[in-house]
Design a protein around this motif. Structure first.
Motif, PDB file in Angstrom:
ATOM      1  N   LEU A  75      -4.524  -1.252  -2.380  1.00 14.38           N
ATOM      2  CA  LEU A  75      -5.343  -0.269  -1.674  1.00 14.38           C
ATOM      3  C   LEU A  75      -6.157   0.599  -2.631  1.00 14.38           C
ATOM      4  N   GLY A  76      -5.769   0.668  -3.873  1.00 19.35           N
ATOM      5  CA  GLY A  76      -6.588   1.310  -4.906  1.00 19.35           C
ATOM      6  C   GLY A  76      -6.445   2.803  -5.027  1.00 19.35           C
ATOM      7  N   LEU A 105       3.709  -5.257   4.103  1.00 15.96           N
ATOM      8  CA  LEU A 105       3.095  -4.484   3.019  1.00 15.96           C
ATOM      9  C   LEU A 105       3.639  -4.941   1.671  1.00 15.96           C
ATOM     10  N   ASP A 106       2.755  -5.411   0.822  1.00 15.55           N
ATOM     11  CA  ASP A 106       3.095  -5.705  -0.570  1.00 15.55           C
ATOM     12  C   ASP A 106       2.628  -4.509  -1.388  1.00 15.55           C
ATOM     13  N   PRO A 107       3.547  -3.680  -1.885  1.00 14.93           N
ATOM     14  CA  PRO A 107       3.140  -2.426  -2.547  1.00 14.93           C
ATOM     15  C   PRO A 107       2.563  -2.674  -3.942  1.00 14.93           C
ATOM     16  N   TRP A 141      11.403  -5.023  -8.380  1.00 10.63           N
ATOM     17  CA  TRP A 141      12.308  -3.952  -8.807  1.00 10.63           C
ATOM     18  C   TRP A 141      11.553  -2.715  -9.293  1.00 10.63           C
ATOM     19  N   SER A 142      10.499  -2.915 -10.066  1.00  7.98           N
ATOM     20  CA  SER A 142       9.781  -1.759 -10.615  1.00  7.98           C
ATOM     21  C   SER A 142       9.043  -0.999  -9.513  1.00  7.98           C
ATOM     22  N   GLU A 143       8.492  -1.713  -8.532  1.00  7.68           N
ATOM     23  CA  GLU A 143       7.821  -1.049  -7.414  1.00  7.68           C
ATOM     24  C   GLU A 143       8.816  -0.288  -6.549  1.00  7.68           C
ATOM     25  N   THR A 211       2.143 -14.163  -7.904  1.00  4.57           N
ATOM     26  CA  THR A 211       3.310 -14.693  -7.205  1.00  4.57           C
ATOM     27  C   THR A 211       3.809 -13.734  -6.116  1.00  4.57           C
ATOM     28  N   GLY A 212       3.834 -12.438  -6.403  1.00  5.79           N
ATOM     29  CA  GLY A 212       4.277 -11.472  -5.398  1.00  5.79           C
ATOM     30  C   GLY A 212       3.337 -11.431  -4.212  1.00  5.79           C
ATOM     31  N   CYS A 213       2.053 -11.501  -4.498  1.00  7.31           N
ATOM     32  CA  CYS A 213       1.020 -11.537  -3.468  1.00  7.31           C
ATOM     33  C   CYS A 213       1.206 -12.770  -2.585  1.00  7.31           C
ATOM     34  N   ALA A 214       1.423 -13.919  -3.212  1.00  3.91           N
ATOM     35  CA  ALA A 214       1.596 -15.165  -2.469  1.00  3.91           C
ATOM     36  C   ALA A 214       2.853 -15.131  -1.607  1.00  3.91           C
TER      37      ALA A 214
END
Length: 264
Positions: A75-76, A105-107, A141-143, A211-214
């Motif tokens: 989202l920027g 939602l992918d943060p 994990w970091s998010e 990879t997380g996006c996919a």
């Protein structure tokens, strides 16, 4: 529909999401929130679009091509967060007679190369206005650590942090991805108290961009195809693992994975 940033290398973001939709037999629409200058090597610059332009895009698409599911990625900044939160609120309250659609939602807070993809001042607005309006969130994990402001360095800490986030947002479901850990185990944590560990295998490759996006887009695709949530998560994990195995080895850095492998 995917709401995300534009990655000109097509490893992640809008263009990658559309490929994932296509691989699952789903027609995808898209609303761009930010333009980036990036390649497999890293992110060079970010230009966030205006709240007005994002809002107009979302409303125009919703009027003509209402989504069966929504994936939210980068989202920027505050503009993107506000535009999407307002859209989700209006969509929910303005169409109470229509079936509930899944929102994942992918943060996207930082890129894998370490570049900031969400302005620091937007994080609180992100938590306050978006997390109550989505069904699923897929942090690594970091998010997750950033969202709960506590350390996440082990599966035990990931479980504790997931529980803490769900206590803040009781209707929120989580899949905490562990693909970037030595043991690639995902944590499925649903709002009804269902907890599962989804084991995976470590695939040796430098092609790991997006990879997380996919995963989040594949998970949404399987929800749209009416798979139960746990089965959808397992299918998304299998899809990403095979995309990693079949990665074309492009670029000089963290290359893209093979998002269209089911069609070949």
């Amino acid at each position: 529909m995917t709401i995300a940033g534009y990655d000109p290398s097509s490893g992640a973001g809008i263009t990658a999401d559309l490929l994932v939709f296509q691989a699952h037999g789903i027609f995808g629409t898209s609303a761009i929130t930010a333009l980036t200058v990036q390649s497999t090597v890293g992110v060079g610059a970010v230009q966030v679009l205006s709240k007005e332009l994002i809002s107009e895009t979302l409303e125009t698409l919703h009027f003509d091509l209402p989504a069966m599911g929504i994936k939210i990625g980068m989202l920027g900044g505050i503009e993107g967060v506000a535009a999407v939160a307002n859209f989700l609120e209006n969509m929910r309250t303005g169409h109470v007679t229509k079936p509930h659609i899944p929102i994942v939602l992918d943060p996207v807070i930082r890129s894998s190369s370490g570049a900031s993809l969400l302005a620091p001042e937007a994080l609180e607005a992100f938590k306050e206005s978006l997390l109550p309006r989505v069904d699923w969130i897929t942090p690594n994990w970091s998010e997750l650590a950033l969202l709960v402001a506590q350390e996440v360095q082990s599966m035990t800490e990931a479980e504790m942090a997931a529980g803490a986030l769900q206590r803040m947002y009781p209707s929120l479901n989580l899949i905490v991805t562990g693909g970037d850990q030595s043991q690639p185990i995902d944590l499925f944590y649903s709002s009804n108290g269902e907890v599962h560990h989804l084991p995976g295998e470590h695939i040796e490759t430098r092609s790991t961009h997006g990879t997380g996006c996919a995963f989040s887009t594949a998970f949404l695709s399987n929800l749209i195809l009416r798979k139960p949530a746990l089965d959808a998560a397992r299918a998304a994990k299998t899809y990403v693992a095979e995309a990693l195995r079949r990665a074309p080895g492009l670029g000089g850095g963290r290359g893209p994975i093979n998002l269209l492998w089911p069609l070949r």
